[in-house]
Design a protein around this motif. Structure first.
Motif, mmCIF file in Angstrom:
data_model
loop_
_atom_site.group_PDB
_atom_site.id
_atom_site.type_symbol
_atom_site.label_atom_id
_atom_site.label_comp_id
_atom_site.label_asym_id
_atom_site.label_seq_id
_atom_site.Cartn_x
_atom_site.Cartn_y
_atom_site.Cartn_z
ATOM 1 N N ASN A 198 0.934 -1.352 -0.117
ATOM 2 C CA ASN A 198 0.162 0.068 -0.036
ATOM 3 C C ASN A 198 1.024 1.266 0.199
ATOM 4 O O ASN A 198 0.482 2.301 -0.782
ATOM 5 C CB ASN A 198 -0.985 0.009 1.098
ATOM 6 C CG ASN A 198 -2.189 0.651 0.793
ATOM 7 O OD1 ASN A 198 -3.034 0.481 0.174
ATOM 8 N ND2 ASN A 198 -2.478 1.704 1.240
ATOM 9 N N TYR A 199 2.047 1.174 0.754
ATOM 10 C CA TYR A 199 2.924 2.360 0.530
ATOM 11 C C TYR A 199 3.451 2.597 -0.783
ATOM 12 O O TYR A 199 3.485 3.701 -1.285
ATOM 13 C CB TYR A 199 4.103 2.102 1.540
ATOM 14 C CG TYR A 199 4.113 2.483 2.953
ATOM 15 C CD1 TYR A 199 4.189 3.704 3.224
ATOM 16 C CD2 TYR A 199 3.999 1.580 3.898
ATOM 17 C CE1 TYR A 199 4.030 4.194 4.752
ATOM 18 C CE2 TYR A 199 4.155 1.889 5.310
ATOM 19 C CZ TYR A 199 4.221 2.857 5.709
ATOM 20 O OH TYR A 199 4.067 3.388 7.140
ATOM 21 N N VAL A 200 3.600 1.482 -1.453
ATOM 22 C CA VAL A 200 4.150 1.536 -2.826
ATOM 23 C C VAL A 200 2.858 2.307 -3.671
ATOM 24 O O VAL A 200 3.432 3.228 -4.390
ATOM 25 C CB VAL A 200 4.422 0.286 -3.519
ATOM 26 C CG1 VAL A 200 4.899 0.547 -4.817
ATOM 27 C CG2 VAL A 200 5.739 -0.304 -2.838
ATOM 28 N N ASP A 201 1.819 1.974 -3.428
ATOM 29 C CA ASP A 201 0.604 2.364 -4.479
ATOM 30 C C ASP A 201 0.550 4.047 -4.034
ATOM 31 O O ASP A 201 0.254 4.864 -4.834
ATOM 32 C CB ASP A 201 -0.604 1.857 -4.149
ATOM 33 C CG ASP A 201 -0.810 0.427 -4.769
ATOM 34 O OD1 ASP A 201 0.172 0.128 -5.410
ATOM 35 O OD2 ASP A 201 -1.832 -0.470 -4.395
ATOM 36 N N TYR A 202 0.523 4.237 -2.741
ATOM 37 C CA TYR A 202 0.418 5.819 -2.088
ATOM 38 C C TYR A 202 1.376 6.439 -2.678
ATOM 39 O O TYR A 202 1.096 7.661 -3.319
ATOM 40 C CB TYR A 202 0.651 5.563 -0.556
ATOM 41 C CG TYR A 202 0.631 7.007 0.046
ATOM 42 C CD1 TYR A 202 -0.695 7.751 0.079
ATOM 43 C CD2 TYR A 202 1.634 7.481 0.642
ATOM 44 C CE1 TYR A 202 -0.707 8.941 0.739
ATOM 45 C CE2 TYR A 202 1.558 8.521 1.401
ATOM 46 C CZ TYR A 202 0.344 9.627 1.460
ATOM 47 O OH TYR A 202 0.040 10.616 2.025
ATOM 48 N N PHE A 203 2.728 6.260 -2.834
ATOM 49 C CA PHE A 203 3.821 6.859 -3.303
ATOM 50 C C PHE A 203 3.753 7.039 -4.845
ATOM 51 O O PHE A 203 4.120 8.153 -5.456
ATOM 52 C CB PHE A 203 5.346 6.503 -2.758
ATOM 53 C CG PHE A 203 5.351 7.232 -1.372
ATOM 54 C CD1 PHE A 203 5.623 8.580 -1.282
ATOM 55 C CD2 PHE A 203 5.299 6.612 -0.222
ATOM 56 C CE1 PHE A 203 6.008 9.256 -0.104
ATOM 57 C CE2 PHE A 203 5.443 7.121 0.977
ATOM 58 C CZ PHE A 203 5.834 8.429 1.174
ATOM 59 N N THR A 204 3.456 5.892 -5.546
ATOM 60 C CA THR A 204 3.045 5.883 -6.941
ATOM 61 C C THR A 204 2.383 6.984 -7.209
ATOM 62 O O THR A 204 2.311 7.687 -8.046
ATOM 63 C CB THR A 204 2.527 4.495 -7.383
ATOM 64 O OG1 THR A 204 3.568 3.534 -7.197
ATOM 65 C CG2 THR A 204 2.249 4.571 -8.937
ATOM 66 N N LEU A 205 1.000 7.138 -6.653
ATOM 67 C CA LEU A 205 0.121 8.093 -6.780
ATOM 68 C C LEU A 205 0.388 9.478 -6.412
ATOM 69 O O LEU A 205 0.040 10.533 -7.348
ATOM 70 C CB LEU A 205 -1.132 7.686 -6.045
ATOM 71 C CG LEU A 205 -1.989 6.423 -6.434
ATOM 72 C CD1 LEU A 205 -3.061 6.065 -5.647
ATOM 73 C CD2 LEU A 205 -2.317 6.553 -7.864
ATOM 74 N N GLU B 265 -3.171 2.504 8.956
ATOM 75 C CA GLU B 265 -2.300 3.215 7.923
ATOM 76 C C GLU B 265 -2.856 3.048 6.477
ATOM 77 O O GLU B 265 -2.978 4.324 5.932
ATOM 78 C CB GLU B 265 -0.808 2.419 8.006
ATOM 79 C CG GLU B 265 -0.191 3.008 9.211
ATOM 80 C CD GLU B 265 0.360 4.659 9.165
ATOM 81 O OE1 GLU B 265 1.275 4.735 8.078
ATOM 82 O OE2 GLU B 265 -0.040 5.261 9.939
ATOM 83 N N ILE B 266 -3.370 2.185 6.214
ATOM 84 C CA ILE B 266 -3.867 1.795 4.837
ATOM 85 C C ILE B 266 -5.081 2.492 4.661
ATOM 86 O O ILE B 266 -5.421 3.494 3.658
ATOM 87 C CB ILE B 266 -4.390 0.406 4.630
ATOM 88 C CG1 ILE B 266 -2.958 -0.284 4.428
ATOM 89 C CG2 ILE B 266 -5.111 0.090 3.385
ATOM 90 C CD1 ILE B 266 -3.181 -1.964 4.273
ATOM 91 N N ASN B 267 -5.953 2.789 5.603
ATOM 92 C CA ASN B 267 -7.070 3.670 5.530
ATOM 93 C C ASN B 267 -6.875 5.277 5.458
ATOM 94 O O ASN B 267 -7.409 5.877 4.579
ATOM 95 C CB ASN B 267 -8.206 3.225 6.625
ATOM 96 C CG ASN B 267 -8.947 2.245 6.737
ATOM 97 O OD1 ASN B 267 -9.613 2.052 5.585
ATOM 98 N ND2 ASN B 267 -9.250 1.344 7.682
ATOM 99 N N LEU B 268 -5.699 5.576 6.248
ATOM 100 C CA LEU B 268 -5.501 6.717 6.015
ATOM 101 C C LEU B 268 -4.825 7.214 4.862
ATOM 102 O O LEU B 268 -4.862 8.413 4.315
ATOM 103 C CB LEU B 268 -4.611 7.344 7.409
ATOM 104 C CG LEU B 268 -4.307 8.633 7.870
ATOM 105 C CD1 LEU B 268 -5.645 9.417 7.890
ATOM 106 C CD2 LEU B 268 -3.348 8.662 8.969
ATOM 107 N N GLN B 269 -3.931 6.463 4.427
ATOM 108 C CA GLN B 269 -3.182 6.641 2.917
ATOM 109 C C GLN B 269 -4.217 6.735 1.923
ATOM 110 O O GLN B 269 -4.367 7.902 1.251
ATOM 111 C CB GLN B 269 -2.310 5.693 2.741
ATOM 112 C CG GLN B 269 -0.825 5.628 3.538
ATOM 113 C CD GLN B 269 -0.155 4.413 3.248
ATOM 114 O OE1 GLN B 269 -0.298 3.625 2.611
ATOM 115 N NE2 GLN B 269 1.057 4.246 4.352
ATOM 116 N N TRP B 270 -5.212 5.958 1.800
ATOM 117 C CA TRP B 270 -6.380 6.390 0.993
ATOM 118 C C TRP B 270 -7.080 7.482 0.918
ATOM 119 O O TRP B 270 -7.547 8.105 0.201
ATOM 120 C CB TRP B 270 -7.220 5.017 0.665
ATOM 121 C CG TRP B 270 -6.309 3.730 -0.069
ATOM 122 C CD1 TRP B 270 -5.791 2.821 0.477
ATOM 123 C CD2 TRP B 270 -6.068 3.736 -1.210
ATOM 124 N NE1 TRP B 270 -5.081 2.037 -0.359
ATOM 125 C CE2 TRP B 270 -5.445 2.834 -1.748
ATOM 126 C CE3 TRP B 270 -6.539 4.710 -2.487
ATOM 127 C CZ2 TRP B 270 -4.824 2.290 -2.938
ATOM 128 C CZ3 TRP B 270 -5.859 4.263 -3.618
ATOM 129 C CH2 TRP B 270 -5.185 3.082 -3.941
#
Length: 495
Positions: free
Chosen positions: A67-74, A113-118
């Protein structure tokens, strides 16, 4: 990567609290993935994650890292198409984590963390209801986790962010939705949590998470709290992060530009780490263009054009074209100016405030060149040059109410930053008198800045009066941001 981490044998991490629970195993391999993410070496991070999946497919740290990878990709791509493609990954990751060891402090923490990142990403694209639901969920998970594991310091990273952002959130769909569920924040509490973390993490077993804490703290100081200490603290706390981190270059340059340290920003961006190992980050070209134009370097067009050519995202397209229009105007090319203004109107989107403002400015009369120069020089921190640019003029030299208002506003901001408070207050009052009924932001922001000057002087009555004037002005540019800052000022005065 944090410089001091190199001093630790990797075996040390195997005995730390971050890897106590077998199914939440933040082992050396996961740690390498995490460090790569925060250097923006996302390809390397994916490789480490793939290896971990083969060795320990049930390790529930894996979905968090993914999810971190997706977050920083976006964050780096700013792509709405990528957002729409990747957001479907969230549910399966949460399912894997929630089915795992509830006795681990990482179980609720990773879900939060996943909820907050999204939620943070959704806010960029106007999905406010879903973002509010995710913030609500993350807040509850972190509070519960803090009760179960009060010594788990990482709880305060998310709680600090939620408190700070919600404590100074402008009025709008997200704030009203959260208020419906009784979710509120406190900016000062959030800042205190971050301050404690950045001081304590380097001395604890949670040191690997330092860079992430600094990433969020710098954002809160600069864009949420609008703190006068944002530059000093960000530069101090990022100093111990390795120069191989592209995220460090981004944080430092952004905060420098936002706080008038323009030459430093140019130097940082010129020396940023480069190469195929790093995630493409077109926004840095946009930032570099801003920094060069702030010193009236018309070669800034190279950076804006590069941004527009490589950017696959939806934000800053209008603003980049507006800056290219300004460059044309400064060159005396009115035909090119008109062409770029047309692009501002017809290209890009209005998800963020910069692009909304660019759209407004494209529809406004052509700016006066001296006022534009003073604006840019002020933004770059070139205060003496900015004052000299206006020095030969007088408010009577301008014909329109807009230009007269802007002239006084620019003078006020320059005098304010030069520490000439009395001159600043006079100019701010003239701005308010001239522009209080106009749709432009000058008068409202002048009232806000006037409140800050009186607050600094400990004149509570005058400060409160000025903040209330800012709040009372409606239907102008940056209304939500100015109003939220003025309300924050009133809260400070009440403490």
């Amino acid at each position: 990567m944090i410089k001091s981490l190199r001093l630790f044998p990797i075996v040390v991490f195997l005995s730390l609290p971050i890897s106590v629970f077998a199914n939440f195993d933040f082992n050396a391999n996961c740690l390498n993935a995490y460090k790569s993410i925060f250097e923006l070496k996302l390809g390397n991070a994916k490789a480490y994650i793939a290896t971990e999946k083969k060795l320990r497919p049930n390790n529930s740290i894996i979905p968090l890292l993914e999810n971190y990878v997706d977050y920083f990709t976006l964050i780096t791509s700013d792509s709405k198409a990528e957002f729409d493609r990747l957001k479907g990954n969230k549910s399966a990751r949460l399912d894997q984590i929630s089915d795992d060891d509830a006795k681990s402090p990482y179980c609720l923490y990773a879900q939060a963390e996943i909820n907050l990142q999204w939620a943070l990403i959704r806010g960029r694209y106007g999905e406010y209801f879903n973002a509010a639901m995710e913030i609500r969920k993350a807040s509850g998970q972190l509070q519960e986790n803090n009760k179960k594991f009060p010594n788990f310091q990482l709880n305060f990273k998310g709680l600090g962010l939620i408190n700070a952002v919600l404590g100074n959130l402008p009025d709008g769909a997200l704030k009203s939705t959260l208020s419906t569920f009784g979710i509120k924040g406190n900016l000062q509490n959030g800042l205190n949590m971050f301050e404690k973390l950045v001081d304590n993490l380097p001395k604890s077993s949670y040191e690997p998470f330092y860079e992430e804490v600094v990433f969020y703290y710098a954002y809160v100081l600069t864009d949420v709290a609008h703190s006068t200490s944002a530059y000093v603290k960000t530069m101090r706390y990022t100093d111990r992060i390795a120069d191989t981190s592209l995220l460090k270059s981004y944080l430092q340059s952004y905060v420098c530009i936002k706080n008038g340290h323009n030459e430093e920003a140019i130097n940082i961006l010129a020396k940023k780490p480069e190469g195929g190992v790093y995630q493409p980050f077109p926004y840095l070209d946009y930032l570099e263009g801003i920094a060069h134009l702030n010193k009236l370097d018309l070669g800034a067009s190279t950076y804006f054009n590069r941004f527009l050519q490589t950017n696959k995202g939806v934000n800053y397209i209008k603003d980049a074209n507006l800056h290219l229009a300004w460059i044309a105007l400064l060159k005396g090319d009115k035909t090119a100016y008109s062409a770029y203004v047309s692009k501002v109107s017809n290209n890009g989107y209005t998800y963020n405030e910069k692009d909304k403002q660019a759209q407004n400015e494209a529809a406004a009369p052509t700016p006066v060149v001296d006022l534009l120069k003073a604006r840019l020089l002020f933004d770059g921190g070139y205060l003496t040059k900015a004052l000299q640019t206006l020095g030969a003029d007088n408010v009577s030299n301008y014909s329109s109410d807009k230009d007269k208002t802007e002239y006084n506003y620019r003078l006020g901001r320059i005098y304010d930053d030069l520490g000439k408070d009395d001159l600043a207050l006079t100019a701010y009052q003239a701005t308010i008198n001239q522009g209080k009924n106009l749709k432009y932001y000058f008068a409202a922001n002048a009232a806000l800045q006037m409140g800050k000057v009186y607050e600094k002087r400990r004149n509570t009555a005058k400060a409160r009066e000025a903040f209330n004037i800012a709040i009372a002005m409606k239907n102008h540019e940056y209304e939500s941001s100015i109003e939220s800052q003025a309300k924050a000022g009133l809260r400070r005065l009440s403490n």
